[in-house]
Design a protein around this motif. Structure first.
Motif, PDB file in Angstrom:
ATOM      1  N   LEU A 113      21.677  15.530  29.264  1.00  0.00           N
ATOM      2  CA  LEU A 113      20.679  14.488  29.493  1.00  0.00           C
ATOM      3  C   LEU A 113      21.392  13.256  30.014  1.00  0.00           C
ATOM      4  O   LEU A 113      22.579  13.033  29.724  1.00  0.00           O
ATOM      5  N   ARG A 114      20.661  12.444  30.749  1.00  0.00           N
ATOM      6  CA  ARG A 114      21.195  11.177  31.235  1.00  0.00           C
ATOM      7  C   ARG A 114      20.261  10.062  30.805  1.00  0.00           C
ATOM      8  O   ARG A 114      19.086  10.058  31.182  1.00  0.00           O
ATOM      9  N   LEU A 115      20.789   9.147  30.033  1.00  0.00           N
ATOM     10  CA  LEU A 115      20.031   7.996  29.599  1.00  0.00           C
ATOM     11  C   LEU A 115      20.296   6.819  30.533  1.00  0.00           C
ATOM     12  O   LEU A 115      21.404   6.661  31.047  1.00  0.00           O
ATOM     13  N   SER A 116      19.267   6.004  30.707  1.00  0.00           N
ATOM     14  CA  SER A 116      19.394   4.790  31.505  1.00  0.00           C
ATOM     15  C   SER A 116      18.893   3.611  30.695  1.00  0.00           C
ATOM     16  O   SER A 116      18.000   3.750  29.855  1.00  0.00           O
ATOM     17  N   CYS A 117      19.458   2.465  30.975  1.00  0.00           N
ATOM     18  CA  CYS A 117      19.024   1.230  30.319  1.00  0.00           C
ATOM     19  C   CYS A 117      19.054   0.125  31.364  1.00  0.00           C
ATOM     20  O   CYS A 117      20.112  -0.188  31.906  1.00  0.00           O
ATOM     21  N   GLY A 176      26.399  -1.358  25.507  1.00  0.00           N
ATOM     22  CA  GLY A 176      26.776  -0.131  24.825  1.00  0.00           C
ATOM     23  C   GLY A 176      25.583   0.709  24.426  1.00  0.00           C
ATOM     24  O   GLY A 176      24.434   0.287  24.531  1.00  0.00           O
ATOM     25  N   TRP A 177      25.906   1.901  23.989  1.00  0.00           N
ATOM     26  CA  TRP A 177      24.913   2.832  23.455  1.00  0.00           C
ATOM     27  C   TRP A 177      25.220   3.093  21.985  1.00  0.00           C
ATOM     28  O   TRP A 177      26.390   3.309  21.610  1.00  0.00           O
ATOM     29  N   ARG A 180      32.601  14.566  26.183  1.00  0.00           N
ATOM     30  CA  ARG A 180      31.258  15.095  26.434  1.00  0.00           C
ATOM     31  C   ARG A 180      30.330  14.056  27.040  1.00  0.00           C
ATOM     32  O   ARG A 180      29.475  14.392  27.870  1.00  0.00           O
ATOM     33  N   PHE A 181      30.469  12.807  26.628  1.00  0.00           N
ATOM     34  CA  PHE A 181      29.604  11.732  27.103  1.00  0.00           C
ATOM     35  C   PHE A 181      30.386  10.823  28.035  1.00  0.00           C
ATOM     36  O   PHE A 181      31.590  10.600  27.842  1.00  0.00           O
ATOM     37  N   THR A 182      29.677  10.261  29.014  1.00  0.00           N
ATOM     38  CA  THR A 182      30.278   9.304  29.939  1.00  0.00           C
ATOM     39  C   THR A 182      29.372   8.101  30.085  1.00  0.00           C
ATOM     40  O   THR A 182      28.201   8.248  30.460  1.00  0.00           O
ATOM     41  N   LYS A 223      22.415  -2.993  39.992  1.00  0.00           N
ATOM     42  CA  LYS A 223      21.086  -2.547  39.561  1.00  0.00           C
ATOM     43  C   LYS A 223      20.760  -2.991  38.138  1.00  0.00           C
ATOM     44  O   LYS A 223      19.702  -2.639  37.610  1.00  0.00           O
ATOM     45  N   ASN A 224      21.676  -3.733  37.518  1.00  0.00           N
ATOM     46  CA  ASN A 224      21.491  -4.167  36.125  1.00  0.00           C
ATOM     47  C   ASN A 224      21.192  -2.984  35.212  1.00  0.00           C
ATOM     48  O   ASN A 224      20.356  -3.073  34.305  1.00  0.00           O
ATOM     49  N   THR A 225      21.866  -1.869  35.448  1.00  0.00           N
ATOM     50  CA  THR A 225      21.542  -0.648  34.729  1.00  0.00           C
ATOM     51  C   THR A 225      22.783  -0.020  34.089  1.00  0.00           C
ATOM     52  O   THR A 225      23.836   0.077  34.722  1.00  0.00           O
ATOM     53  N   LEU A 226      22.607   0.386  32.857  1.00  0.00           N
ATOM     54  CA  LEU A 226      23.628   1.085  32.081  1.00  0.00           C
ATOM     55  C   LEU A 226      23.221   2.543  31.968  1.00  0.00           C
ATOM     56  O   LEU A 226      22.024   2.847  31.828  1.00  0.00           O
ATOM     57  N   TYR A 227      24.199   3.443  32.028  1.00  0.00           N
ATOM     58  CA  TYR A 227      23.917   4.872  31.945  1.00  0.00           C
ATOM     59  C   TYR A 227      24.738   5.526  30.838  1.00  0.00           C
ATOM     60  O   TYR A 227      25.806   5.048  30.469  1.00  0.00           O
ATOM     61  N   LEU A 228      24.215   6.644  30.346  1.00  0.00           N
ATOM     62  CA  LEU A 228      24.983   7.490  29.444  1.00  0.00           C
ATOM     63  C   LEU A 228      24.713   8.935  29.843  1.00  0.00           C
ATOM     64  O   LEU A 228      23.613   9.445  29.635  1.00  0.00           O
ATOM     65  N   GLN A 229      25.707   9.553  30.454  1.00  0.00           N
ATOM     66  CA  GLN A 229      25.614  10.963  30.798  1.00  0.00           C
ATOM     67  C   GLN A 229      26.090  11.768  29.608  1.00  0.00           C
ATOM     68  O   GLN A 229      27.231  11.604  29.161  1.00  0.00           O
ATOM     69  N   MET A 230      25.227  12.616  29.094  1.00  0.00           N
ATOM     70  CA  MET A 230      25.539  13.400  27.895  1.00  0.00           C
ATOM     71  C   MET A 230      25.554  14.876  28.252  1.00  0.00           C
ATOM     72  O   MET A 230      24.534  15.436  28.646  1.00  0.00           O
TER      73      MET A 230
END
Length: 124
Positions: free
Chosen positions: A18-22, A35-36, A66-68, A75-82
């Motif tokens: 999954l990929r989370l965005s903020c 942070g996440w 596992r996570f990045t 884009k003022n955006t944070l991501y978490l690739q899981m």
């Protein structure tokens, strides 16, 4: 006040991704460190990963490899690739920010601004 809006949560089977965005309403000093964090039912909120203004990154041992975490300042955006998700990764995931150049420890208490959270559920 900094508004943070998360997206990208969902349900996956073990081994999935999954990929989370903020997205922050605007990029400012208050979002230099982001942070996440995650919180499972009955457990305390724990740090997952942080990234600061100069690109220093920290991960919790449980997610290393596992996570990045990444950040797109334009884009003022944070991501978490899981990747390689496991049932123990099931939790509500929160985006957080604080106005410092260097994030320091993965401590939820140090962060001033929080999103509403997005649920991640991993089934075995």
């Amino acid at each position: 006040q900094v508004q943070l809006v998360e997206s990208g949560g969902g349900s996956v089977q073990a081994g999935g991704s999954l990929r989370l965005s903020c997205t922050a309403a605007k990029y400012s000093y208050s979002t230099y460190c982001m942070g996440w964090f995650r919180q499972a039912p009955g457990k305390e909120r724990e740090g997952v990963a942080t990234i600061d203004r100069v690109g220093n990154i920290k991960y919790a041992n449980s997610v290393k490899g596992r996570f990045t975490i990444s950040k797109d300042n334009a884009k003022n955006t944070l991501y978490l690739q899981m990747n390689s998700l496991q049932p123990e990764d099931t939790a509500m995931y929160y985006c957080a920010a604080r106005g410092v150049w260097f994030c320091g420890a993965l401590a939820a208490a140090d962060f001033s601004y929080w999103g509403q959270g997005t649920q991640v559920t991993v089934s075995s």
